[in-house]
Design a protein around this motif. Structure first.
Motif, PDB file in Angstrom:
ATOM      1  N   GLY A   1       0.799  -1.215   0.000  1.00 33.73           N
ATOM      2  CA  GLY A   1       0.000   0.000   0.000  1.00 33.73           C
ATOM      3  C   GLY A   1       0.831   1.263   0.000  1.00 33.73           C
ATOM      4  O   GLY A   1       1.923   1.313  -0.573  1.00 33.73           O
ATOM      5  N   GLU A   2       0.319   2.298   0.647  1.00 33.44           N
ATOM      6  CA  GLU A   2       0.919   3.621   0.628  1.00 33.44           C
ATOM      7  C   GLU A   2       2.346   3.626   1.191  1.00 33.44           C
ATOM      8  O   GLU A   2       2.659   2.887   2.139  1.00 33.44           O
TER       9      GLU A   2
ATOM     10  N   ALA B   1       1.607  11.978   5.573  1.00 33.06           N
ATOM     11  CA  ALA B   1       1.273  11.155   4.407  1.00 33.06           C
ATOM     12  C   ALA B   1      -0.235  11.011   4.215  1.00 33.06           C
ATOM     13  O   ALA B   1      -0.681  10.356   3.266  1.00 33.06           O
ATOM     14  N   GLY B   2      -1.021  11.614   5.130  1.00 35.37           N
ATOM     15  CA  GLY B   2      -2.479  11.540   5.012  1.00 35.37           C
ATOM     16  C   GLY B   2      -3.052  10.231   5.493  1.00 35.37           C
ATOM     17  O   GLY B   2      -4.073   9.768   4.966  1.00 35.37           O
ATOM     18  N   LEU B   3      -2.412   9.630   6.517  1.00 33.19           N
ATOM     19  CA  LEU B   3      -2.873   8.352   7.064  1.00 33.19           C
ATOM     20  C   LEU B   3      -3.161   8.539   8.557  1.00 33.19           C
ATOM     21  O   LEU B   3      -2.326   8.209   9.407  1.00 33.19           O
ATOM     22  N   PRO B   4      -4.331   9.078   8.906  1.00 37.00           N
ATOM     23  CA  PRO B   4      -4.583   9.483  10.293  1.00 37.00           C
ATOM     24  C   PRO B   4      -5.026   8.382  11.247  1.00 37.00           C
ATOM     25  O   PRO B   4      -5.165   8.641  12.450  1.00 37.00           O
ATOM     26  N   SER B   5      -5.292   7.179  10.741  1.00 36.43           N
ATOM     27  CA  SER B   5      -5.732   6.132  11.665  1.00 36.43           C
ATOM     28  C   SER B   5      -4.726   4.990  11.696  1.00 36.43           C
ATOM     29  O   SER B   5      -4.005   4.745  10.728  1.00 36.43           O
ATOM     30  N   LEU B   6      -4.691   4.288  12.842  1.00 36.65           N
ATOM     31  CA  LEU B   6      -3.727   3.203  13.036  1.00 36.65           C
ATOM     32  C   LEU B   6      -4.379   2.072  13.818  1.00 36.65           C
ATOM     33  O   LEU B   6      -5.046   2.293  14.826  1.00 36.65           O
ATOM     34  N   THR B   7      -4.182   0.853  13.329  1.00 30.27           N
ATOM     35  CA  THR B   7      -4.616  -0.339  14.048  1.00 30.27           C
ATOM     36  C   THR B   7      -3.445  -1.313  14.095  1.00 30.27           C
ATOM     37  O   THR B   7      -2.891  -1.666  13.052  1.00 30.27           O
TER      38      THR B   7
ATOM     39  N   ASN C   1      -8.869   7.337   6.181  1.00 24.43           N
ATOM     40  CA  ASN C   1     -10.095   7.744   6.878  1.00 24.43           C
ATOM     41  C   ASN C   1      -9.920   7.656   8.387  1.00 24.43           C
ATOM     42  O   ASN C   1      -9.170   6.825   8.898  1.00 24.43           O
ATOM     43  N   ILE C   2     -10.623   8.509   9.083  1.00 21.52           N
ATOM     44  CA  ILE C   2     -10.625   8.492  10.543  1.00 21.52           C
ATOM     45  C   ILE C   2     -11.624   7.436  11.031  1.00 21.52           C
ATOM     46  O   ILE C   2     -12.702   7.277  10.458  1.00 21.52           O
TER      47      ILE C   2
END
Length: 309
Positions: free
Chosen positions: A65-66, A114-120, A140-141
């Motif tokens: 991915g990104e 990088a515009g990746l505001p959520s993390l799991t 996405n949030i």
């Protein structure tokens, strides 16, 4: 309808797991694995981090991915002080719907940029031990709810043993390769009574096993206070050439002779070298920053020193 949907999802998870669990070369199937998972769970980047056996560091093993600046495949980082540490300690999934609430964790600033505001982060657990984590980031949030967490946890529980088996297999392969190289080094050294004839081959073979910019062999003279520098390869240090003799007292050589164990020194500042081991100043001036010295034993006495910088 809900039961039918759940049944289909569980079947899909099992099929995705089989993608990884049927091979020891996960690199070949990781892209397929990630693409199939993306049909069930939203993400824009997914990575698998594997914790090194000592538990202190992790390696970014697989990515899909990104791009994320500062975190590429093969990168190594400390477990301590990273969000992975929380997963290791709790053995539970860590979900941050918006990392803007905790930007100071390592990589969170880069992820936000990088515009990746959520993390799991989902722990990979086998035999009761966390061996790594499955990490997902999204544009996405709050992209994941209880359904997605259940899916990811089920998937993680199924692939963790396979990932551990792959790590063990790769470690075994590396050990086998290293043992073969060590045997070759021994063969090279013992192939001639004139050791000068094999020094170059010796250095070339060692470079296949250990990274270095300069390697040398020094022989301890009978007075036990001086060294004869028999051989060097790599970066030239004008003040230290083959055939030269140097004193042992006050040097890294003396430390190795006294302990009988290898000594590894790393320096960034010249003043630190001058304060601790001034004899290393010429090598430092030549651009060398790391100094590894290993004792060579003969008749249970340390008579030679092999130093790679």
């Amino acid at each position: 309808l809900e039961n039918a949907k759940l049944h289909r999802e569980l079947a899909a998870i099992d099929e995705i797991s089989r993608t990884i669990t049927t091979t020891l070369d996960i690199d070949q199937v990781y892209e397929q694995f990630a693409a199939e998972l993306k049909k069930l769970v939203e993400f824009d980047r997914i990575a698998i981090d594997i914790i090194e056996p000592d538990g202190k560091e992790f390696i970014v093993k697989y990515i899909y991915g990104e791009e994320l600046a500062g975190r590429q495949k093969g990168d190594v980082g400390p477990v301590q002080g990273n969000q992975l540490q929380i997963v290791v300690e709790t053995k539970e999934t860590l979900f941050r719907g918006n990392i803007a609430d905790s930007p100071d964790w390592p990589m969170n600033r880069a992820a936000l940029k990088a515009g990746l505001p959520s993390l799991t982060l989902v722990p990979l657990i086998t035999k009761g031990r966390v061996i790594g984590c499955l990490g997902l980031r999204s544009r996405n949030i709050n992209p994941h709810g209880s359904r997605e967490i259940v899916i990811l946890q089920r998937l993680a529980s199924q692939i963790a043993p396979a990932i551990e088996n792959t790590r063990l297999f790769e470690a075994s392969q590396r050990a086998e390769s290293e043992n073969a190289l060590l045997a070759e080094i021994g063969r090279v050294i013992s192939s001639s009574l004139d050791i000068n004839e094999v020094y170059e081959h010796f250095a070339d073979t060692v470079s296949s096993l250990i990274e270095f910019d300069r390697i040398g062999i020094a022989l301890l003279n009978q007075d036990k206070n001086s060294l004869n520098h028999a051989y060097f390869a790599g970066t030239v240090v004008p003040e230290r050439q083959p055939g030269e003799v140097s004193r042992v007292p006050g040097t890294q050589f003396e430390e190795v002779l006294g302990t009988g164990v290898p000594s590894l020194l790393d320096y960034e500042n010249e003043c630190d070298v001058e304060r601790e081991f001034p004899a290393l100043l010429p090598a430092f001036a030549a651009g060398l920053r790391s100094f590894l010295m290993v004792p060579l034993f003969s008749d249970r006495k340390s008579t030679r020193l092999n130093s790679s910088h």
